[in-house]
Design an enzyme around this catalytic site. Structure first.
Site, short mmCIF file in Angstrom:
data_model
loop_
_atom_site.label_atom_id
_atom_site.label_comp_id
_atom_site.label_asym_id
_atom_site.label_seq_id
_atom_site.Cartn_x
_atom_site.Cartn_y
_atom_site.Cartn_z
N TYR A 1 -44.41 -31.60 13.23
CA TYR A 1 -45.17 -31.39 12.00
C TYR A 1 -46.65 -31.15 12.29
O TYR A 1 -47.23 -30.13 11.89
CB TYR A 1 -45.02 -32.60 11.08
CG TYR A 1 -43.63 -32.87 10.59
CD1 TYR A 1 -43.26 -32.57 9.28
CD2 TYR A 1 -42.66 -33.44 11.42
CE1 TYR A 1 -41.98 -32.83 8.81
CE2 TYR A 1 -41.38 -33.70 10.97
CZ TYR A 1 -41.04 -33.39 9.66
OH TYR A 1 -39.77 -33.64 9.21
N GLY B 1 -38.38 -38.22 2.37
CA GLY B 1 -39.21 -37.89 1.22
C GLY B 1 -38.64 -36.68 0.49
O GLY B 1 -38.62 -36.63 -0.74
N GLY B 2 -38.18 -35.73 1.27
CA GLY B 2 -37.56 -34.55 0.69
C GLY B 2 -36.73 -33.84 1.73
O GLY B 2 -36.92 -34.02 2.94
N PRO C 1 -32.87 -41.09 2.27
CA PRO C 1 -33.60 -41.50 3.48
C PRO C 1 -34.87 -40.73 3.78
O PRO C 1 -35.64 -41.14 4.64
CB PRO C 1 -32.56 -41.30 4.59
CG PRO C 1 -31.66 -40.22 4.08
CD PRO C 1 -31.59 -40.42 2.59
N LEU D 1 -27.31 -33.46 5.45
CA LEU D 1 -26.60 -32.77 6.52
C LEU D 1 -27.45 -32.48 7.75
O LEU D 1 -26.90 -32.27 8.84
CB LEU D 1 -26.00 -31.46 5.99
CG LEU D 1 -25.10 -31.59 4.75
CD1 LEU D 1 -24.52 -30.23 4.38
CD2 LEU D 1 -23.99 -32.61 4.98
N HIS E 1 -40.81 -24.65 2.74
CA HIS E 1 -39.62 -24.49 3.57
C HIS E 1 -38.77 -23.29 3.12
O HIS E 1 -37.93 -22.81 3.90
CB HIS E 1 -38.76 -25.75 3.52
CG HIS E 1 -39.06 -26.74 4.60
ND1 HIS E 1 -39.00 -26.42 5.94
CD2 HIS E 1 -39.41 -28.06 4.54
CE1 HIS E 1 -39.30 -27.49 6.66
NE2 HIS E 1 -39.55 -28.50 5.84
N HIS F 1 -44.70 -28.90 0.19
CA HIS F 1 -44.09 -28.87 1.53
C HIS F 1 -42.65 -28.39 1.46
O HIS F 1 -42.25 -27.47 2.19
CB HIS F 1 -44.16 -30.27 2.15
CG HIS F 1 -43.55 -30.35 3.52
ND1 HIS F 1 -44.29 -30.18 4.67
CD2 HIS F 1 -42.27 -30.56 3.92
CE1 HIS F 1 -43.48 -30.28 5.72
NE2 HIS F 1 -42.25 -30.52 5.29
N GLU F 2 -41.86 -29.00 0.58
CA GLU F 2 -40.45 -28.61 0.48
C GLU F 2 -40.32 -27.16 0.01
O GLU F 2 -39.43 -26.43 0.46
CB GLU F 2 -39.70 -29.56 -0.44
CG GLU F 2 -39.69 -31.02 0.02
CD GLU F 2 -39.25 -31.21 1.45
OE1 GLU F 2 -38.40 -30.44 1.92
OE2 GLU F 2 -39.77 -32.12 2.11
N GLU G 1 -40.95 -27.14 10.97
CA GLU G 1 -41.86 -28.11 10.35
C GLU G 1 -43.34 -27.82 10.59
O GLU G 1 -44.16 -28.07 9.71
CB GLU G 1 -41.51 -29.52 10.81
CG GLU G 1 -40.14 -30.00 10.34
CD GLU G 1 -40.02 -30.11 8.82
OE1 GLU G 1 -41.04 -30.03 8.12
OE2 GLU G 1 -38.88 -30.28 8.35
#
Length: 623
Positions: A382, A268-269, A266, A141, A299, A295-296, A318
């Site tokens: 990033y 990596g996470g 599409p 999304l 978030h 990393h995820e 990011e």
């Protein structure tokens, strides 16, 4: 407290111009979402109910974002009301205008019933041939694709708690915590009590199994991958959470789960709230890619708890997340690891900027109505963003001074959507006693200038041996002529002893022909050396199951003009849809053989998610 003039003169409103909704007129107190997955028809039927409260003077209309959804009816407090779907405005979709006769009450329930269409950019449907055997559907999304799932206030500035019920013949997973009794009669129920923007919602349905990873984490994936996923991530999540909670306020999202998507995913996470969606390419069978999980997870604070108010301030999502990721991995593996990751990231940013054909790479972007937010995503958010935070850490007194600010920022302002100026207001207020140091920072270059940021220094203790080895290869490639000479000069054990991150830096350096991107080394002029490199390191590079190594090996083979590798490379392009990997390979292939790149894309295009498909199509200049 005013900011320095260079910042105040650029201060802008937080308004999100990537939405056609009138989100500023309403607070969404709760969202109830009912979804029905129809695999045979490849449709998702939806009923979304928003509990809305007006925020100011009474307004007569509700404006929502839509894109390629088929609307059935709109209700206000249970009664059908008139609506109009206005002409499509690329790239933002079609504005839905709801105008009840007699106006809108101060607080009301707005219900929209709709069905997705084949043109929905949020949804990818997979047949059994594209999975381990059964049909599958998942959504992506971010940034402006929720509007192609349901009519919504599709902006990161609008947050609400969610209740989601999914009717599906196959197991469904959604952002949030699965509720007791979920799955009975094919209805899966999830609660997300922490307010989130709708782009952080996610749906997957298919042949999905589940295994525990720790006391507050599970992994969901297709059964064929469950053992590998549990082996890769088992025991890791709690260790990562513990390290994160040393630096940040406590984790408030309940469980932290992983959903391993099919190979066409599409990214990596994706930081779907409470359940990160990740690519199977993360599974390296040796845990060497698990920094992506950190990393995820990070978030959960940066991006999910505090969110950019619009996509021009994407670095607040990011940049903070990369900074936190490296702080956490540094705590787990040592400060040299953190420094090395920063060095590697900055080197990759420089390569990306040089290959960008004039893209801005400014940290703060002006994302107007005519700009697709997907197209402003770059490594600047990033790497430049995380470098700015590292610079602030250093200038303000190191981690001892900066860490209290981290807890203050995420503790006090959690739940909000902020702009860069609001972040700076918070920063200058917290460090009021260090204003002189803050005013000495070159804010104009850091935030608004294109290209590379001001240069920072990093420890090179983990990079020196890598650079030395790469430079030896570049030197000997010119001097030596025979394969056996290279075999005598280099040992495969040297590269094998490097960490995966060091191997990645080695390959990056070899591909660009030196430590600096400013070089004229041409691997196509040294075919014996290129073949010898792959031969000497066959056990490390040729047998690796790590996609980060595999895609760089393919990039090297294309760079060296090794045509015998083309069939393997073009086949591999159909096996993964992760854009970080496939887009550079398509671009490199197109620079050598545009017809082959185009025909390969046409062969595999239906395997890719719509977002990936559109990006590659643009990269290749195809209509």
């Amino acid at each position: 407290m005013k900011l320095p003039a260079v910042l105040e003169e650029r201060r802008a409103a937080a308004t999100d111009r990537s939405t056609l909704s009138n989100y500023e007129d309403f607070a969404v107190r709760h969202t109830n979402l009912e979804l029905e997955v129809a695999f045979d028809e490849r449709q998702i039927r939806a009923e979304v109910c928003y509990d809305l409260e007006q925020t100011g003077k009474g307004v007569a209309e509700v404006h929502l974002d839509t894109s390629y959804v088929q609307l059935e009816c709109i209700l206000v407090d249970g009664k059908r009301v008139p609506w109009e779907l206005r002409e499509r405005q690329e790239p933002l979709g079609s504005q839905l205008v709801i105008t009840p006769e007699g106006g809108l009450p101060a607080r009301f329930q707005l219900t929209c019933r709709s069905v997705t269409t084949a043109r929905s950019t949020a949804v990818q449907w997979l047949g059994g041939a594209q999975t381990a055997g059964k049909p599958y559907v998942y959504t992506q999304l971010e940034s402006v694709h929720a509007r192609s799932l349901v009519p919504c206030f599709d902006t990161p500035a609008c947050k609400s708690p969610f209740t989601v019920r999914v009717r599906s013949p196959l197991r469904a997973v959604v952002a949030g915590q699965e509720q007791p009794g979920s799955g009975k009669d094919g209805v899966y129920v999830f609660e997300q009590p922490v307010p989130i923007p709708i782009y952080l919602l996610g749906l997957a349905a298919g042949d999905i199994a589940c295994a525990p990873l720790g006391p507050r984490s599970n992994v969901y994936c297709e059964p064929a991958l469950l053992e590998a996923a549990a082996g890769e991530f088992g025991g890791e999540i709690e260790r990562f959470l513990d390290a994160a909670e040393e630096l940040l306020p406590r984790y408030i999202w309940g469980n932290y789960n992983l959903l391993v998507c099919p190979s066409s995913y599409p990214y990596g996470g994706m930081e779907v709230a409470g359940t990160s969606f990740i690519s199977p390419s993360v599974i390296a069978y040796d845990r060497s890619n698990n920094d992506l999980i950190v990393h995820e997870m990070a978030h959960s604070w940066s991006g999910n708890l505090i969110t950019n108010a619009n996509w021009g301030h994407f670095w607040l999502n990011e940049g903070w997340t990369v900074y936190l990721e490296r702080r956490i991995t540094g705590a787990l593996h040592g400060e040299d690891t953190r420094q090395f990751s920063s060095l590697l990231g900055m080197a990759e940013l420089e390569v990306a900027i040089r290959a960008s054909n004039g893209a801005s790479f400014a940290l703060v972007e002006d994302v107007s109505e005519s700009v697709n937010p997907d197209n402003v995503v770059s490594l600047a958010a990033y790497e430049k963003g995380s470098a700015l935070l590292l610079h602030l850490e250093r200038e303000l007194g190191g981690t001892a001074a900066f860490d209290p600010f981290i807890k203050h920022y995420f503790g006090k302002f959690g739940g909000q959507s902020l702009t860069t100026w609001q972040f700076l207001d918070i920063l200058f207020d917290f460090f009021a006693d260090k204003r002189e140091k803050l005013e000495r920072i070159d804010w104009k270059t850091w935030l608004f200038a294109p290209g590379m940021p001001p240069k920072l220094t990093y420890s090179t203790s983990l990079a020196d041996d890598v650079y030395d080895l790469a430079e030896q290869w570049l030197e000997k490639a010119v001097q030596l002529r025979l394969p056996e000479e290279f075999a005598a000069e280099f040992s495969g054990s040297v590269l094998a002893a490097f960490t995966t991150a060091q191997q990645i830096l080695f390959l990056n350096t070899i591909i660009q022909g030196g430590v600096s991107p400013d070089n004229t080394f041409d691997w196509t002029q040294h075919p014996v050396a290129a073949a010898a490199l792959l031969s000497v390191y066959a056990d490390t590079l040729g047998k690796s199951r790590n996609q980060e190594i595999i895609y760089r090996r393919y990039n090297f083979q294309l760079t060296a003009g090794m045509e015998d590798a083309y069939p393997e490379i073009t086949t591999w392009l159909g096996s993964t849809g992760r854009m970080k990997h496939v887009r550079p390979i398509y671009r490199r292939l197109a620079s050598i053989d545009k017809a082959l790149a185009a025909s390969t894309f046409q062969e595999h295009r239906e395997k890719y998610h719509p977002i990936c498909r559109a990006a590659i199509q643009a990269d290749l200049g195809l209509s």
